[in-house]
Design an enzyme around this catalytic site. Structure first.
Site, PDB file in Angstrom:
ATOM      1  N   GLU A 120       0.865  -1.182   0.000  1.00  0.00           N
ATOM      2  CA  GLU A 120       0.000   0.000   0.000  1.00  0.00           C
ATOM      3  C   GLU A 120       0.903   1.235   0.000  1.00  0.00           C
ATOM      4  O   GLU A 120       1.269   1.733   1.066  1.00  0.00           O
ATOM      5  CB  GLU A 120      -0.914  -0.018   1.232  1.00  0.00           C
ATOM      6  CG  GLU A 120      -1.821  -1.229   1.265  1.00  0.00           C
ATOM      7  CD  GLU A 120      -2.552  -1.399   2.588  1.00  0.00           C
ATOM      8  OE1 GLU A 120      -3.685  -1.897   2.569  1.00  0.00           O
ATOM      9  OE2 GLU A 120      -1.991  -1.048   3.648  1.00  0.00           O
ATOM     10  N   ASP A 156      -0.476  -0.279  10.949  1.00  0.00           N
ATOM     11  CA  ASP A 156      -0.525  -1.581  11.607  1.00  0.00           C
ATOM     12  C   ASP A 156       0.809  -2.305  11.600  1.00  0.00           C
ATOM     13  O   ASP A 156       0.905  -3.421  12.105  1.00  0.00           O
ATOM     14  CB  ASP A 156      -1.591  -2.464  10.939  1.00  0.00           C
ATOM     15  CG  ASP A 156      -2.327  -3.317  11.944  1.00  0.00           C
ATOM     16  OD1 ASP A 156      -2.463  -2.882  13.098  1.00  0.00           O
ATOM     17  OD2 ASP A 156      -2.770  -4.423  11.582  1.00  0.00           O
ATOM     18  N   LYS A 196      -6.517  -8.455  12.736  1.00  0.00           N
ATOM     19  CA  LYS A 196      -6.419  -7.812  11.418  1.00  0.00           C
ATOM     20  C   LYS A 196      -6.967  -6.375  11.430  1.00  0.00           C
ATOM     21  O   LYS A 196      -6.718  -5.619  12.350  1.00  0.00           O
ATOM     22  CB  LYS A 196      -7.132  -8.678  10.371  1.00  0.00           C
ATOM     23  CG  LYS A 196      -6.680 -10.139  10.353  1.00  0.00           C
ATOM     24  CD  LYS A 196      -7.445 -10.932   9.332  1.00  0.00           C
ATOM     25  CE  LYS A 196      -7.066 -12.411   9.369  1.00  0.00           C
ATOM     26  NZ  LYS A 196      -7.515 -13.080  10.609  1.00  0.00           N
ATOM     27  N   LYS A 197      -7.712  -6.031  10.386  1.00  0.00           N
ATOM     28  CA  LYS A 197      -8.191  -4.660  10.235  1.00  0.00           C
ATOM     29  C   LYS A 197      -9.168  -4.277  11.338  1.00  0.00           C
ATOM     30  O   LYS A 197      -9.162  -3.130  11.811  1.00  0.00           O
ATOM     31  CB  LYS A 197      -8.860  -4.496   8.862  1.00  0.00           C
ATOM     32  CG  LYS A 197      -9.374  -3.091   8.579  1.00  0.00           C
ATOM     33  CD  LYS A 197     -10.019  -3.023   7.208  1.00  0.00           C
ATOM     34  CE  LYS A 197     -10.624  -1.658   6.949  1.00  0.00           C
ATOM     35  NZ  LYS A 197     -11.269  -1.574   5.613  1.00  0.00           N
ATOM     36  N   ASP A 248      -9.992   3.104   3.603  1.00  0.00           N
ATOM     37  CA  ASP A 248      -8.784   2.382   3.261  1.00  0.00           C
ATOM     38  C   ASP A 248      -7.766   3.404   2.778  1.00  0.00           C
ATOM     39  O   ASP A 248      -8.132   4.445   2.218  1.00  0.00           O
ATOM     40  CB  ASP A 248      -9.057   1.353   2.158  1.00  0.00           C
ATOM     41  CG  ASP A 248      -9.893   0.185   2.664  1.00  0.00           C
ATOM     42  OD1 ASP A 248      -9.980   0.000   3.889  1.00  0.00           O
ATOM     43  OD2 ASP A 248     -10.481  -0.530   1.827  1.00  0.00           O
ATOM     44  N   ASP A 279      -5.935   3.639   0.301  1.00  0.00           N
ATOM     45  CA  ASP A 279      -5.845   3.932  -1.130  1.00  0.00           C
ATOM     46  C   ASP A 279      -7.038   4.746  -1.622  1.00  0.00           C
ATOM     47  O   ASP A 279      -7.186   4.942  -2.827  1.00  0.00           O
ATOM     48  CB  ASP A 279      -5.738   2.630  -1.928  1.00  0.00           C
ATOM     49  CG  ASP A 279      -6.937   1.723  -1.717  1.00  0.00           C
ATOM     50  OD1 ASP A 279      -7.386   1.617  -0.570  1.00  0.00           O
ATOM     51  OD2 ASP A 279      -7.420   1.124  -2.689  1.00  0.00           O
ATOM     52  N   ASP A 282     -16.422  -6.045   7.853  1.00  0.00           N
ATOM     53  CA  ASP A 282     -17.382  -5.007   7.480  1.00  0.00           C
ATOM     54  C   ASP A 282     -18.813  -5.546   7.422  1.00  0.00           C
ATOM     55  O   ASP A 282     -19.722  -4.984   8.045  1.00  0.00           O
ATOM     56  CB  ASP A 282     -16.984  -4.363   6.144  1.00  0.00           C
ATOM     57  CG  ASP A 282     -16.677  -5.381   5.063  1.00  0.00           C
ATOM     58  OD1 ASP A 282     -16.715  -6.607   5.334  1.00  0.00           O
ATOM     59  OD2 ASP A 282     -16.407  -4.967   3.916  1.00  0.00           O
TER      60      ASP A 282
END
Length: 858
Positions: free
Chosen positions: A174, A203, A377-378, A402, A404, A563
């Site tokens: 990223e 992270d 994780k996220k 995110d 991006d 999500d």
């Protein structure tokens, strides 16, 4: 650095403001609110809130609130035929099943039985997908009404506080430039700076990302003032300078030209500094490490102030390797309420009322990592941001991106406010989801990255029920909903805020109590050592232990698709959600245009969906306050990968062409094909009506069909296999982060599109393509050999059977393009090559038939 304050007497033409809020059209022209409302309605949409607006007008807004968004529904002239056709097709499918069962004659009964099971599943999954689409609703923010409602006579605003979360997991996959452009677009958004805060979650805990934020803090004053002064869109510099050419003399004021060139030059230098960060950190660290002879065996990473970096180090030691480091929280730009102007300062020539030159608060957060803990994780990173933001700013609303993605429309955050503050549904609205748009996709959208069938069709349909699902990025949340608090119409009068649920931080528990009272301090707490110690404690590994974090509080953990499950949990508590439609896209991002990365992305999504079905979040048994159709929609989102198993079986069935005798899956075959084609054609007629009301194109629809076939022969079966292994071995599903790094080619923006990377899950897709192309060739060969022998009925049956093979080859055409790599830039090559391959199969069959005639029947 020179100031960008306007010169005395200068007159500028801003590219839109609050008085003409709804947005810039696709060709860059700005429309007024009236024009935008006409565009929102469109040819097939009509206002659905006339009665509510008339009632509000008659009451005179006695409760002090306003109607802040407009609701539209599909016109009856299109909606009624659409609904009728869905019902007709449902009846036709049922009759088709009854006919097949009544005429249970086949040359291969086991395959007939399997096809019946598959057809029943296809019909069931189609029904799950179609039922939620009975009432599409479009909701459009009214920013003029918001301005009238929230702007106070003294020049202040009563807009709610917003905390913006940006998440990144790897500075290689990223790229840092994307992440910093995301942050810059947030700092420059049109929103009161004292009510906006930005939090970057790193992270991996790398010094490079922190120092990149420091560079942002240096460049942001120039960029933000430039955006505010000239109403720049979009407000991410990389996208702006890429999309907007240097204005010609005579078409812009000299002041604008000077400022434009100055900002562009500074941005180029900013990018150079970002590119040099890795080298400069290495050189600095090497120099400091050489100076410390007593610790020569421990090579640390050093900050510019001469202290150790507590995160991941360049040469990792035991406690500072990737995935093992201390928690970090650093305020890069302090809150503007402390009286510190981070901008360039007011110019003496500026007239009163010029835009605020201060910047929003900017915070770097990296949660603690330790190998003995599951970091989730996220979802775990978002929960750490949620707690850190509660201590620093405690905004009532939260939006996450995110790394991006960037804010493409400076009014986007105000647009989300329209739904949260509306008198009709505002108090019970938990989140506002925006469609995802991408600006790096190839013009033909070969792999369906835009996914407009979903974002402009399915989401508008869900908007007519309890609301759209949460889609991971570009979603505005109410903080209370993330805390697991029920909506007002379901909420008890007394809500207990205790450590067993939220954790044992006194600071955090106090912030939850304030959030329940809709309180937000305009001045953050004193940033002393005690406060930072508490801030680092709430982002520590052990903070979640013994609490409801990741289950009933915050973003849901222990699943690949946090999500969908988080949105499901919130809907299950009785909250509703809204889908925000804006003519000029609110946010834009970067999509993986390489086929392999795209498939890895949907493998993660589909695997997470199956995980949800086999968990306690199963839509059949949980979510006590979900409406029935909303439950049906979530059920469809969790089981759709299973459909791929039957599709894969069907697409591999052309091996039967190799059998010498006639083999029919169903007799009478002609009637079977007629029924089958009828129900298939009806699907596409319904799709044609969906195209009408959703505003997508036939190309969007066709790309959706193509990529569903590619996914159904690769990623979806792989996800089913992963889930099967998980159920048998109890081992979790692990998916890697989708790489947003592209092939380095300055001369070709879409170079990554032509980079074919072989992975095992592509093998079934390749086999299906070869089998179906071969089946067409074998069929042609048989026609040559047996043309004088076959009866007219048999010729007809052969031609009808080939329709399926031809259809599959057409749908897998993008896969063939991917295999060709850069040769696919000349589509004529593939158009010629496929028929040649088919003819070669035909010639091979004829040759084998002649060679082996009398030995092996072909």
């Amino acid at each position: 650095m020179a100031s960008l304050a306007p010169a005395a007497g200068a007159v500028y033409e801003p590219i839109g403001g609050l008085l003409d809020p709804l947005l810039v059209s696709a060709d860059g022209h700005v429309g007024t609110a009236k024009k935008a409302r006409r565009g929102a309605k469109g040819k097939y949409w009509q206002a659905a809130d006339k009665t509510e607006r008339e009632a509000a007008k008659e009451s005179g807004g006695e409760d002090g609130r306003a109607l802040l968004f407009r609701r539209y529904q599909v016109k009856g002239s299109l909606l009624h035929p659409y609904r009728a056709l869905i019902c007709i097709r449902l009846v036709a499918v049922l009759l088709f099943f009854l006919w097949r069962i009544k005429h249970n004659k086949s040359d291969v009964m086991w395959f007939w039985t399997l096809s019946i099971v598959g057809d029943v599943w296809f019909g069931f999954s189609w029904l799950l997908n179609q039922l939620p689409k009975f009432n599409p609703v479009k909701t459009v923010p009214d920013l003029v009404a918001l301005k009238q409602h929230c702007n106070l006579p003294d020049g202040t605003s009563r807009l709610p506080g917003i905390d913006v979360f940006v998440t990144t997991a790897d500075p290689i996959d990223e790229p840092i430039l994307y992440t910093m452009n995301c942050v810059l677009s947030i700092l420059a958004v049109d929103y009161p700076v004292d009510r906006l805060s930005c939090y970057l979650s790193d992270d991996i805990g790398t010094l490079m990302l922190y120092e990149a934020l420091v560079e942002v803090g240096k460049f942001a004053p120039l960029w933000v003032i430039f955006c505010r002064k000239y109403s720049i869109e979009p407000r991410a510099p990389e996208s702006y300078f890429e999309q907007v050419s240097v204005p010609q003399d005579g078409r812009a004021t000299q002041d604008f030209l000077n400022d434009y060139r100055r900002v562009q030059l500074e941005y180029d230098e900013f990018k150079v500094r970002l590119d040099n960060l890795a080298d400069s950190i290495c050189k600095r660290s090497d120099q400091y490490n050489r100076m410390r002879d007593d610790e020569r065996d421990q090579k640390a990473t050093w900050m510019t102030n001469g202290t150790h970096w507590p995160g991941t180090w360049i040469d990792p030691t035991e406690n500072h390797r990737k995935g093992h480091h201390a928690g970090i929280a650093k305020v890069v730009l302090d809150h503007p309420s402390r009286g510190q102007h981070h901008g360039l300062g007011k110019n003496a020539e500026s007239s009163p009322g010029d835009s605020d030159e201060r910047l929003p608060m900017l915070v770097y957060v990296s949660r603690e990592k330790n190998p003995i803990y599951d970091h989730n994780k996220k979802a775990g990173a978002l929960n750490a941001q949620l707690r850190a933001s509660a201590l620093l700013s405690n905004g009532q609303l939260i939006i996450n991106f995110d790394c991006d993605h960037y804010i493409n429309n400076s009014q986007a955050l105000r647009a989300a406010d329209c739904f949260m503050l509306d008198e009709r549904d505002g108090d019970n609205t938990a989140f506002v989801q925006f469609p995802q748009r991408f600006d790096n996709v190839d013009p033909t959208d070969r792999y369906g990255n835009h996914n407009r069938v979903f974002f402009d069709g399915t989401m508008l349909a869900l908007n007519g029920m309890q609301g759209p699902s949460y889609l991971g990025t570009g979603c505005m949340f109410r903080r209370l909903a993330l805390y697991g608090i029920a909506p007002p119409h379901c909420r008890s009068d007394e809500i207990t805020v205790n450590a067993s649920k939220f954790g044992n931080s006194t600071f955090f528990l106090d912030s939850v109590s304030k959030a329940l009272k809709q309180e937000r301090s305009t001045r953050p707490p004193q940033l002393d050592d005690k406060f930072f110690a508490e801030l680092e404690r709430v982002v520590s590994c052990a903070f979640d232990n013994g609490t409801d974090w990741g289950r009933g509080v915050g973003y849901i953990c222990d699943i690949a698709t946090e999500d969908i499950v988080t949105g499901f949990r919130i809907h299950g508590q009785g909250w509703c959600s809204m889908y925000c439609t804006m003519e000029h896209a609110a946010f834009c991002g970067t999509a993986p245009i390489n086929l392999t990365e795209r498939l890895h992305q949907i493998l993660r999504w589909s695997g997470g969906s199956l995980e949800m079905f086999f968990s306690h979040n199963n839509p059949l048994i949980s979510g006590k306050r979900l409406c029935l159709i909303q439950r049906v929609s979530y059920l469809n989102m969790t089981i759709y990968p299973v459909t791929s198993i039957f599709i894969l079986i069907y697409t591999l069935s052309p091996v039967m062409w190799l059998i010498p005798d006639e083999v029919y899956i169903q007799r009478p075959f002609t009637r079977y094909i007629e029924y089958f084609l009828g129900v298939i054609v009806m699907i596409h007629v319904i799709g044609w009506l969906e195209i009408k009301w959703s505003g997508i194109t036939w190309l969007d629809y066709w790309r959706n069909e193509e990529f569903f076939m590619i996914g159904s022969t690769s990623a979806y079966p792989a996800a089913v296999l992963h889930m099967t292994v998980n159920l048998l071995t109890k081992k979790g599903i692990h998916f890697r982060v989708t790489s947003k790094q592209t092939t380095a080619d300055n001369n070709d923006k879409f170079a990554d599109l032509y980079d074919f990377r072989w992975v095992p899950m592509l093998f079934p897709s390749l086999v299906v393509l070869i089998f179906n192309a071969g089946a067409i060739g074998v069929a042609l060969g048989k026609t040559v050999v047996y043309f004088g022998v076959w009866t007219a009925a048999r010729k007809k049956h052969a031609a009808m059977g080939l329709l399926f093979n031809i259809w599959v080859v057409f749908l897998l055409y993008p896969l063939a393009q991917a295999i060709m790599g850069r040769w696919a830039k000349r589509p004529i090559i593939l158009v010629v090559l496929l028929p040649v391959i088919i003819v070669l199969f035909a010639v091979l069959y004829v040759g084998l038939h002649i060679l082996l005639q009398g030995i092996i029947p072909l």
